[in-house]
Design a protein around this motif. Structure first.
Motif, PDB file in Angstrom:
ATOM      1  N   TYR A 111      10.303   1.670   5.646  1.00 51.52           N
ATOM      2  CA  TYR A 111       8.754   1.105   4.681  1.00 51.52           C
ATOM      3  C   TYR A 111       7.684   2.577   4.710  1.00 51.52           C
ATOM      4  N   ILE A 112       6.984   2.586   3.424  1.00 56.21           N
ATOM      5  CA  ILE A 112       6.411   3.539   3.296  1.00 56.21           C
ATOM      6  C   ILE A 112       4.581   3.043   3.590  1.00 56.21           C
ATOM      7  N   TYR A 113       4.783   3.874   5.190  1.00 55.99           N
ATOM      8  CA  TYR A 113       3.412   2.889   5.579  1.00 55.99           C
ATOM      9  C   TYR A 113       1.847   3.400   4.769  1.00 55.99           C
ATOM     10  N   PRO A 114       1.382   3.240   5.277  1.00 57.51           N
ATOM     11  CA  PRO A 114      -0.121   3.629   4.095  1.00 57.51           C
ATOM     12  C   PRO A 114      -0.960   4.356   5.841  1.00 57.51           C
ATOM     13  N   ILE A 115      -1.087   5.938   4.639  1.00 55.80           N
ATOM     14  CA  ILE A 115      -2.178   6.392   5.919  1.00 55.80           C
ATOM     15  C   ILE A 115      -3.222   5.663   6.259  1.00 55.80           C
ATOM     16  N   LEU A 116      -4.368   6.035   7.221  1.00 54.07           N
ATOM     17  CA  LEU A 116      -5.726   5.106   7.471  1.00 54.07           C
ATOM     18  C   LEU A 116      -6.486   6.333   7.095  1.00 54.07           C
ATOM     19  N   VAL A 144     -14.533  -2.375   7.259  1.00 52.92           N
ATOM     20  CA  VAL A 144     -14.352  -1.718   5.976  1.00 52.92           C
ATOM     21  C   VAL A 144     -14.641  -0.047   5.521  1.00 52.92           C
ATOM     22  N   ARG A 145     -14.024   0.781   5.080  1.00 56.45           N
ATOM     23  CA  ARG A 145     -14.092   2.269   5.062  1.00 56.45           C
ATOM     24  C   ARG A 145     -14.424   2.480   3.762  1.00 56.45           C
ATOM     25  N   GLU A 146     -14.628   4.048   3.630  1.00 55.29           N
ATOM     26  CA  GLU A 146     -15.258   4.456   2.321  1.00 55.29           C
ATOM     27  C   GLU A 146     -14.503   5.982   2.287  1.00 55.29           C
ATOM     28  N   ASP A 147     -14.403   5.868   1.217  1.00 58.94           N
ATOM     29  CA  ASP A 147     -12.980   7.120   0.718  1.00 58.94           C
ATOM     30  C   ASP A 147     -13.698   8.197   0.001  1.00 58.94           C
ATOM     31  N   GLU A 148     -12.956   9.797  -0.254  1.00 58.49           N
ATOM     32  CA  GLU A 148     -13.509  10.362  -0.594  1.00 58.49           C
ATOM     33  C   GLU A 148     -14.878  10.229  -2.116  1.00 58.49           C
ATOM     34  N   GLU A 149     -13.918   9.501  -3.283  1.00 63.70           N
ATOM     35  CA  GLU A 149     -14.611   9.274  -3.904  1.00 63.70           C
ATOM     36  C   GLU A 149     -15.609   8.168  -3.935  1.00 63.70           C
ATOM     37  N   GLY A 150     -16.165   7.462  -3.040  1.00 61.35           N
ATOM     38  CA  GLY A 150     -17.267   5.979  -2.811  1.00 61.35           C
ATOM     39  C   GLY A 150     -15.978   5.267  -3.007  1.00 61.35           C
ATOM     40  N   ASN A 151     -15.265   4.521  -3.181  1.00 62.53           N
ATOM     41  CA  ASN A 151     -14.985   3.468  -2.766  1.00 62.53           C
ATOM     42  C   ASN A 151     -14.488   2.644  -1.904  1.00 62.53           C
ATOM     43  N   ALA A 152     -14.412   1.608  -1.935  1.00 59.77           N
ATOM     44  CA  ALA A 152     -14.741   0.494  -0.831  1.00 59.77           C
ATOM     45  C   ALA A 152     -12.794   0.971  -0.004  1.00 59.77           C
ATOM     46  N   VAL A 153     -12.407   0.313   0.941  1.00 57.86           N
ATOM     47  CA  VAL A 153     -11.313   0.812   1.971  1.00 57.86           C
ATOM     48  C   VAL A 153     -11.472  -0.444   2.509  1.00 57.86           C
ATOM     49  N   PHE A 154      -9.925  -1.488   2.049  1.00 63.06           N
ATOM     50  CA  PHE A 154      -9.535  -2.336   3.029  1.00 63.06           C
ATOM     51  C   PHE A 154      -8.590  -2.850   3.669  1.00 63.06           C
ATOM     52  N   ASN A 155      -8.847  -2.429   4.774  1.00 62.34           N
ATOM     53  CA  ASN A 155      -7.101  -2.429   5.186  1.00 62.34           C
ATOM     54  C   ASN A 155      -6.571  -3.294   6.439  1.00 62.34           C
ATOM     55  N   TYR A 156      -5.070  -3.953   5.820  1.00 64.98           N
ATOM     56  CA  TYR A 156      -4.439  -4.813   5.345  1.00 64.98           C
ATOM     57  C   TYR A 156      -3.527  -4.406   7.121  1.00 64.98           C
ATOM     58  N   TYR A 157      -3.614  -4.979   8.414  1.00 69.29           N
ATOM     59  CA  TYR A 157      -2.715  -5.531   9.256  1.00 69.29           C
ATOM     60  C   TYR A 157      -2.536  -6.616   9.996  1.00 69.29           C
ATOM     61  N   GLN A 184      -2.985   1.626  -1.968  1.00 70.20           N
ATOM     62  CA  GLN A 184      -2.844   3.455  -1.552  1.00 70.20           C
ATOM     63  C   GLN A 184      -1.852   4.026  -2.537  1.00 70.20           C
ATOM     64  N   LYS A 185      -1.546   4.970  -3.148  1.00 65.53           N
ATOM     65  CA  LYS A 185      -0.781   5.968  -3.723  1.00 65.53           C
ATOM     66  C   LYS A 185       0.657   5.999  -2.652  1.00 65.53           C
ATOM     67  N   ASN A 186       1.353   6.215  -2.904  1.00 66.42           N
ATOM     68  CA  ASN A 186       2.659   6.757  -2.164  1.00 66.42           C
ATOM     69  C   ASN A 186       3.171   5.566  -1.302  1.00 66.42           C
ATOM     70  N   ALA A 187       2.421   4.290  -0.572  1.00 65.13           N
ATOM     71  CA  ALA A 187       2.584   3.881  -0.438  1.00 65.13           C
ATOM     72  C   ALA A 187       2.939   2.652  -0.370  1.00 65.13           C
ATOM     73  N   ASP A 188       3.774   1.720   0.395  1.00 68.23           N
ATOM     74  CA  ASP A 188       4.674   0.279   0.224  1.00 68.23           C
ATOM     75  C   ASP A 188       2.744  -0.670   0.302  1.00 68.23           C
ATOM     76  N   THR A 189       3.325  -1.741  -0.397  1.00 67.09           N
ATOM     77  CA  THR A 189       2.254  -2.909   0.149  1.00 67.09           C
ATOM     78  C   THR A 189       3.125  -4.382   0.509  1.00 67.09           C
ATOM     79  N   THR A 190       2.674  -4.983   1.756  1.00 65.34           N
ATOM     80  CA  THR A 190       3.135  -6.686   1.622  1.00 65.34           C
ATOM     81  C   THR A 190       1.792  -7.468   1.516  1.00 65.34           C
ATOM     82  N   PRO A 191       2.709  -8.204   0.816  1.00 67.05           N
ATOM     83  CA  PRO A 191       1.171  -9.688   0.757  1.00 67.05           C
ATOM     84  C   PRO A 191       0.787  -9.754   1.768  1.00 67.05           C
TER      85      PRO A 191
END
Length: 633
Positions: A111-116, A144-157, A184-191
């Motif tokens: 599994y390609i885990y996303p990067i925090l 909830v975080r903010e990426d370099e481009e000012g987008n909202a980031v939602f972390n699913y744990y 997130q690009k280059n990372a897997d997702t799980t619902p």
């Protein structure tokens, strides 16, 4: 990691009233009576104390606003712990032995885990959500975080506090046509469900559609809330989180007030368990400058009506109405155009049926070797998959390898099958792989050769409807089902079994196909719906009744055709449109095991095959020089 509830209860009992005192002192309860463990409610204004400690179940209960609050809620709120962290703290304090070895452990191989995303100042995100009346504290609570481009980031744990999915959305109003969400690009997702690692299973769970709605609920003061990962149209989260969801005795569903939200409620509530689900009745209209405006979601309720209204709607959630009783005026309109169902893929048959709607039962009959299994494979399985729905097959006569091969011939079609004689068909390995990749995880077949009882088969069907979201169920055939009775009561049991199928179809909004053999009749006579073996109530209960008859050589000779029809499909009954007693003559293609009446039906490409073919399939009724893929006819 699911922690046994009995261990949590044991730890709470050990801590006992000390938990009540600790919570009261930490939060500074007013008029706190340490002897009777009673105080003014911390969560709403009141003059007479109504917040009382429940020593049996070890939580505070407010008789004024309905708030329930235990030591685990307190640890999560006060110390910003996840549920697992709160339980670990409680177990340490009460010396309850439990291994938390799975916590924060990445267990998925390959599994390609996303990067925090790193924590940075939330300039754009805070401004955007402030306009929607969501505070920085709520954003902090939900990580909830903010990426370099000012987008909202939602972390699913997940429940082990492992990051499995990261989603983004612009922190601005999104124009029509632009993506509102991406992963997130280059990372897997799980619902998995957003915020599921901060949920207390002892409290009612609220499920909403999106992250912003979840933030609105938490902003209002209700924290036992999760949101679905990919909107109302996707239900993969139910299967993925099934064990987690099974912990809850009460689930409140708050979907958006639109077509997709209504559809989501109708679909997920039976799968979650109607007996424990509650519906909300939020405001749907707000007046702005003398004009009524539609209120669609939770965030709009927060924005226009305030936190108290959100909590009021949650607190007033109502049980699903008593099964079998309904106010007719409140029944949703039946819309032929938009109601879900499956087309048969045969043009004339679909003209009579329109489609086979979910919530219905279809009876298919025909004499031995008439083509029932081919009809089932093509219309009930192949077309179901091709239209995006999954299917369950109970095949009492065909072995699983035989069923698999027959189905694959129909999927592949003439262009990719080479028949070397009447029985041997060859498919290129690369084609076979594409087909199997296409239907992998979408066709479920019964796999218990020692138990064909109706009780067990129905139980498995219900489990598939709930866990996997299967929408079409095929039982081939009725005679192979053990109705758990003697011969003297067989007709009554058949009727009861079909009634259960009708109820099952209605409850889960699915389509059930039941194959039923006819009684022994004359060799050259076509079976009718009155010839179906068993109880006459079977066809009365069904919504559709169909038959298949294979023409005898004598019947074909009478047609006077150089290429005579192979079979006739009879539509005996169609309760929904009233069209009945129609017949469709069809040809049988020996190569692909398909019925067809037009060349488009013969050369149909299932969705695994995305090639564009320039050459048209020659008409078997006229062709003399046949292309390679038709050799052997």
């Amino acid at each position: 990691m699911i922690i046994p509830q009995e261990l949590i209860s044991k730890a709470k009992e050990k801590l006992g009233d000390k938990a009540a005192v600790k919570i009261a002192k930490d939060l500074g309860f007013e008029q706190f009576d340490e002897r009777n463990l009673k105080a003014l409610c911390y969560w709403h204004e009141e003059k007479t104390p109504s917040l009382v400690w429940n020593p049996k179940d070890n939580y505070y209960n407010c008789f004024g606003c309905g708030k329930k609050y235990d030591i685990l809620d307190h640890y999560m709120d006060r110390e910003n712990l996840t549920f697992l962290g709160a339980v670990e703290k409680l177990f340490n304090e009460t010396k309850v032995d439990f291994k938390f070895g799975e916590r924060n452990v990445k267990t998925k191989r390959e599994y390609i885990y996303p990067i925090l995303e790193e924590k940075r100042e939330r300039v754009n995100v805070d401004k955007y959500f402030a306009k929607r009346k969501i505070s920085k504290e709520t954003l902090d609570y939900c990580d909830v975080r903010e990426d370099e481009e000012g987008n909202a980031v939602f972390n699913y744990y997940d429940t082990n506090d492992v990051l499995l999915t990261v989603k983004y959305r612009p922190s601005r109003k999104v124009p029509r046509g632009e993506s509102k969400m991406w992963c997130q690009k280059n990372a897997d997702t799980t619902p998995i469900l957003f915020n599921m690692n901060r949920i207390n299973p002892a409290q009612p769970l609220l499920i909403c559609e999106g992250e912003t709605d979840l933030l609105a609920v938490i902003e209002s003061g209700y924290k036992n809330v999760v949101s679905v990962p990919f909107g109302a149209g996707s239900e993969t989260w139910i299967e993925e989180n099934y064990v987690f969801l099974e912990q809850f005795n009460k689930i409140i569903v708050w979907a958006d007030n639109d077509e997709n939200g209504i559809k989501m409620k109708r679909s997920v509530i039976p799968r979650l368990g109607q007996w424990r689900c509650y519906e909300v009745e939020p405001p749907t209209i707000v007046e702005i400058d003398g004009v009524d405006r539609h209120v669609n979601d939770i965030n709009e309720v927060l924005y226009f009506f305030g936190k108290e209204k959100v909590l009021e709607v949650i607190g007033n959630a109502k049980e699903i109405p008593i099964s079998g009783i309904i106010d007719l005026a409140s029944v949703q309109d039946f819309d032929f155009q938009h109601s879900e169902g499956v087309y048969t893929g045969l043009k004339d048959l679909d003209n009579w049926l329109y489609k086979m709607f979910f919530g219905c039962v279809n009876i298919i009959t025909g004499k031995n070797s008439s083509g029932k299994s081919v009809l089932v494979n093509q219309l009930c399985i192949g077309e179901t998959l091709n239209q995006g729905y999954d299917v369950f097959v109970f095949s009492g006569e065909l072995t699983k390898p035989q069923l698999k091969k027959w189905i694959e011939w129909s999927f592949v079609g003439r262009r990719h099958i080479k028949r070397t004689d009447r029985h041997i068909r060859k498919i290129k390995p690369e084609i076979e792989k594409k087909v199997r990749d296409w239907y992998k995880g979408r066709i479920y077949t019964y796999d218990n050769d020692t138990d064909f009882t109706a009780t067990t088969v129905l139980a498995k069907m219900e489990e598939l409807a709930r866990r996997k979201g299967v929408k079409v169920f095929v039982i081939d055939n009725l005679m192979m089902i053990d109705l758990e009775c003697g011969f003297d009561s067989i007709w009554q049991k058949q009727k009861e079994f079909v009634i259960k199928l009708v109820n099952f179809a209605n409850k889960f909004n699915v389509l059930v196909h039941l194959v039923a053999h006819p009684r022994k009749i004359e060799h050259d006579r076509r079976a009718t719906k009155f010839d179906i073996a068993g109880s006459g109530d079977i066809t009365n209960l069904a919504h559709y009744v169909m038959g298949i008859h294979r023409y005898t050589p004598k019947e074909q000779e009478k047609m006077g055709m150089s290429y005579p029809y192979s079979c006739v499909i009879d539509l005996f009954k169609n309760r929904l449109t009233g069209t009945q007693d129609k017949e469709l003559n069809v040809y049988f293609d020996l190569d692909s095991y398909r019925f067809w009446s037009t060349l488009e039906e013969l050369d149909k490409q299932y969705k695994w095959d995305n090639e564009t073919y320039k050459d048209k399939l020659p008409d078997p009724r006229e062709a003399i020089d046949k292309p390679e893929f038709m050799e052997g006819d």
